[in-house]
Design a protein around this motif. Structure first.
Motif, PDB file in Angstrom:
ATOM      1  N   LEU A 162      -5.936   4.600   8.146  1.00  0.00           N
ATOM      2  CA  LEU A 162      -5.387   5.847   7.622  1.00  0.00           C
ATOM      3  C   LEU A 162      -5.634   7.004   8.588  1.00  0.00           C
ATOM      4  N   GLU A 163      -6.832   7.057   9.156  1.00  0.00           N
ATOM      5  CA  GLU A 163      -7.153   8.092  10.134  1.00  0.00           C
ATOM      6  C   GLU A 163      -6.222   8.016  11.329  1.00  0.00           C
ATOM      7  N   GLU A 212      -6.067  -2.783   2.331  1.00  0.00           N
ATOM      8  CA  GLU A 212      -6.768  -1.708   1.621  1.00  0.00           C
ATOM      9  C   GLU A 212      -8.184  -2.115   1.226  1.00  0.00           C
ATOM     10  N   SER A 220       0.835  -1.203   0.000  1.00  0.00           N
ATOM     11  CA  SER A 220       0.000   0.000   0.000  1.00  0.00           C
ATOM     12  C   SER A 220       0.868   1.251   0.000  1.00  0.00           C
ATOM     13  N   PHE A 240      -9.709  -0.068   6.634  1.00  0.00           N
ATOM     14  CA  PHE A 240      -8.581   0.680   6.097  1.00  0.00           C
ATOM     15  C   PHE A 240      -8.720   2.187   6.301  1.00  0.00           C
ATOM     16  N   ASP A 241      -9.909   2.714   6.135  1.00  0.00           N
ATOM     17  CA  ASP A 241     -10.089   4.154   6.358  1.00  0.00           C
ATOM     18  C   ASP A 241      -9.745   4.533   7.797  1.00  0.00           C
ATOM     19  N   SER A 242     -10.097   3.653   8.735  1.00  0.00           N
ATOM     20  CA  SER A 242      -9.764   3.909  10.135  1.00  0.00           C
ATOM     21  C   SER A 242      -8.259   3.826  10.366  1.00  0.00           C
ATOM     22  N   ARG A 282      -0.256   4.299   0.055  1.00  0.00           N
ATOM     23  CA  ARG A 282      -0.855   5.267   0.984  1.00  0.00           C
ATOM     24  C   ARG A 282      -0.355   5.011   2.408  1.00  0.00           C
ATOM     25  N   ARG A 299     -12.739  -3.108   5.416  1.00  0.00           N
ATOM     26  CA  ARG A 299     -13.503  -1.919   5.838  1.00  0.00           C
ATOM     27  C   ARG A 299     -12.793  -1.137   6.927  1.00  0.00           C
TER      28      ARG A 299
END
Length: 218
Positions: free
Chosen positions: A52-53, A43, A7, A48-50, A9, A46
């Protein structure tokens, strides 16, 4: 040799902030590990956004969600969760978020199983960790035996004692107001659970202790 995480990101976040939680220089409790290992396909999950946060601002994440790591949010099942479940048993709360940092000897995210070698490590990153400890600020640093052994093999931590067997939070070094402890890695389980419970209570007691000079001393 390790496998870097695919990843981009996640890798970019680590390059910007090679730690988790509070900035190590600002933290009173620094837990040093080998590397930050994630599922290769995280990635697509579900969570993954957390993730990154969290890596963007670990302190704000803990204060916002009430848990210190996204692997503890409802619905996550996967690698890394037992480590953070055991760490949570120390009992630190979101009010303590600015006091806690996680930092690894390897400053990039990884996948899969591997054994790190000294050649895998970034000398500049190791020197920054060494300076963090030898600065002597009011800080408790925690190393597992594997972390301590790799640090010794690197040749950049000449002050570090050999790991000590069968003790609860033995002290490996003291300099100024900094104390370096050896602890059981939080991913241990089974026969180690009793000692881990005792160590968690000991860490909690350190966190609850009033510093010399009053609660604002640093």
């Amino acid at each position: 040799m390790y496998k870097p995480h695919p990843s981009q990101r996640l890798t970019d976040l680590f390059r910007a902030k090679p730690y988790q939680g509070a900035r190590p220089q600002d933290a009173e409790f620094v837990f040093m590990g080998l590397d930050a290992n994630y599922d290769a396909d995280i990635e697509r999950g579900r969570a993954f956004d957390s993730v990154l946060e969290y890596h963007a601002d670990g302190v704000a994440f803990w204060q916002r969600h009430g848990v210190h790591h996204p692997f503890l949010l409802p619905g996550y099942r996967g690698a890394g969760q037992p480590y953070h479940q055991n760490f949570a048993k120390v009992g630190l709360r979101s009010e303590d978020a600015r006091r806690v940092s996680f930092v690894e000897l390897l400053n990039v995210p990884t996948i899969g199983g591997h054994d790190l070698a000294v050649e895998d490590l970034d000398p500049q990153h190791l020197d920054e960790l060494n300076a963090l400890i030898l600065g002597g600020a009011r800080r408790n640093v925690f190393l597992s035996d594997k972390v301590a052994k790799l640090m010794r093999r690197s040749g950049r931590f000449g002050w570090l004692r050999k790991p000590i067997a069968n003790q609860v939070l033995p002290v490996l070094h003291k300099v100024g107001a900094t104390t370096v402890y050896q602890h059981l890695h939080f991913s241990n389980y089974g026969k180690f659970q009793g000692r881990m419970t005792i160590e968690a209570a000991a860490i909690a007691a350190l966190a609850a202790a009033k510093p010399e000079g009053g609660p604002e001393a640093r």
